[in-house]
Write an enzyme that holds these catalytic residues in place. Sequence first.
Site, PDB file in Angstrom:
ATOM      1  N   GLY A  11      69.061  -6.165  31.612  1.00  0.00           N
ATOM      2  CA  GLY A  11      69.213  -7.309  32.523  1.00  0.00           C
ATOM      3  C   GLY A  11      69.594  -6.976  33.948  1.00  0.00           C
ATOM      4  N   SER A  12      69.322  -5.754  34.406  1.00  0.00           N
ATOM      5  CA  SER A  12      69.684  -5.446  35.799  1.00  0.00           C
ATOM      6  C   SER A  12      68.824  -6.253  36.771  1.00  0.00           C
ATOM      7  CB  SER A  12      69.592  -3.945  36.092  1.00  0.00           C
ATOM      8  OG  SER A  12      68.255  -3.506  36.093  1.00  0.00           O
ATOM      9  N   ASN A  13      67.568  -6.493  36.435  1.00  0.00           N
ATOM     10  CA  ASN A  13      66.733  -7.333  37.308  1.00  0.00           C
ATOM     11  C   ASN A  13      67.217  -8.785  37.287  1.00  0.00           C
ATOM     12  OD1 ASN A  13      64.270  -5.919  38.598  1.00  0.00           O
ATOM     13  ND2 ASN A  13      64.446  -4.997  36.567  1.00  0.00           N
ATOM     14  N   MET A  89      60.251  -8.045  26.680  1.00  0.00           N
ATOM     15  CA  MET A  89      59.393  -7.094  25.994  1.00  0.00           C
ATOM     16  C   MET A  89      58.540  -7.729  24.896  1.00  0.00           C
ATOM     17  SD  MET A  89      59.719  -4.686  27.836  1.00  0.00           S
ATOM     18  CE  MET A  89      60.515  -3.302  28.598  1.00  0.00           C
ATOM     19  N   ASN A 106      55.699 -11.321  36.352  1.00  0.00           N
ATOM     20  CA  ASN A 106      56.267 -10.176  35.622  1.00  0.00           C
ATOM     21  C   ASN A 106      56.549  -9.029  36.587  1.00  0.00           C
ATOM     22  OD1 ASN A 106      56.946  -8.531  33.323  1.00  0.00           O
ATOM     23  ND2 ASN A 106      54.914  -7.596  33.417  1.00  0.00           N
ATOM     24  N   HIS A 108      56.954  -4.741  36.565  1.00  0.00           N
ATOM     25  CA  HIS A 108      56.660  -3.582  35.713  1.00  0.00           C
ATOM     26  C   HIS A 108      56.907  -2.289  36.500  1.00  0.00           C
ATOM     27  CE1 HIS A 108      54.911  -1.520  32.306  1.00  0.00           C
ATOM     28  NE2 HIS A 108      54.262  -0.754  33.172  1.00  0.00           N
TER      29      HIS A 108
HETATM   30  C1  GAR Z   1      62.429  -2.954  34.112  1.00  0.00           C
HETATM   31  O1  GAR Z   1      62.178  -1.642  34.542  1.00  0.00           O
HETATM   32  C2  GAR Z   1      61.128  -3.738  34.053  1.00  0.00           C
HETATM   33  O2  GAR Z   1      60.231  -3.403  35.072  1.00  0.00           O
HETATM   34  C3  GAR Z   1      60.601  -3.331  32.709  1.00  0.00           C
HETATM   35  O3  GAR Z   1      61.731  -3.351  31.883  1.00  0.00           O
HETATM   36  C4  GAR Z   1      62.869  -2.954  32.645  1.00  0.00           C
HETATM   37  C5  GAR Z   1      63.988  -3.932  32.398  1.00  0.00           C
HETATM   38  O4  GAR Z   1      65.168  -3.489  33.021  1.00  0.00           O
HETATM   39  N1  GAR Z   1      59.570  -4.203  32.262  1.00  0.00           N
HETATM   40  C6  GAR Z   1      58.503  -3.783  31.595  1.00  0.00           C
HETATM   41  O5  GAR Z   1      58.339  -2.628  31.264  1.00  0.00           O
HETATM   42  C7  GAR Z   1      57.475  -4.865  31.284  1.00  0.00           C
HETATM   43  N2  GAR Z   1      56.352  -4.312  30.662  1.00  0.00           N
HETATM   44  P1  GAR Z   1      66.391  -4.482  33.185  1.00  0.00           P
HETATM   45  O6  GAR Z   1      66.621  -5.116  31.801  1.00  0.00           O
HETATM   46  O7  GAR Z   1      67.551  -3.637  33.604  1.00  0.00           O
HETATM   47  O8  GAR Z   1      66.016  -5.533  34.194  1.00  0.00           O
END
Ligand code: GAR
Length: 193
Positions: A11-13, A89, A106, A108
């Site tokens: 969940g950092s994003n 995911m 999204n 990525h």
């Molecule tokens: C992020 O790097 C995002 O780009 C990726 O999951 C990570 C989640 O990090 N998403 C994918 O790979 C989508 N196919 P977070 O939970 O720290 O935000």
Amino acid sequence: MKVAIFASGNGSNFEAIAQSEELKQAGLEIEVLVCDQPKAHVIKRAEKYHIPVFVNRLADFANRSDYEQAIIDKLKPLGIEYILLAGYMKVVTTTLLSAYPNHIINIHPSLLPKYSGLEAIERAYEANDRVTGVTIHYIDEGVDTGPIIKQCKVVRLRNDTEDSLEQRIHQTEHQMYVEVIHDLLNKNNGVGK
Ligand code: GAR
């Protein structure tokens, strides 16, 4: 602009968006976090910002369509306009796509179409790519496919480990997602028309 953020893990994003005063002032309202993993760390982050959490597990439904319909039933009464996927995911199917056409975004961690799917950072690192990056895009029914909104490169430094590269990619993601949402808010507010 009312949004729902979908996430499955760290969940950092999610937090980068939730903590942005700039986005709040521009009119972003995060109405709900939708999470498919009851133990995900992102839930703790949402609680910190007093953002309601809707935990919805695929395993509790007969099929993916019913699982997504339960999400739609939650989001529609909240007046959600955009869905922001932030480390969600699960593949999104027609049920959800047709409820929010062209309104699901999204992020990525690669320069799509390269390294769609899982472990994108690891695969770019192992391939010794000198340049990798981040993509933000509207989704369609594929895995990490759909019209691209923005891409940024992240250059691999000579002494980068996978961890240090990953950290810079995440920093880039956090900045980029805030910028893209800001542009979207401006567009919705009629700025620049
Ligand atoms: C992020 O790097 C995002 O780009 C990726 O999951 C990570 C989640 O990090 N998403 C994918 O790979 C989508 N196919 P977070 O939970 O720290 O935000």
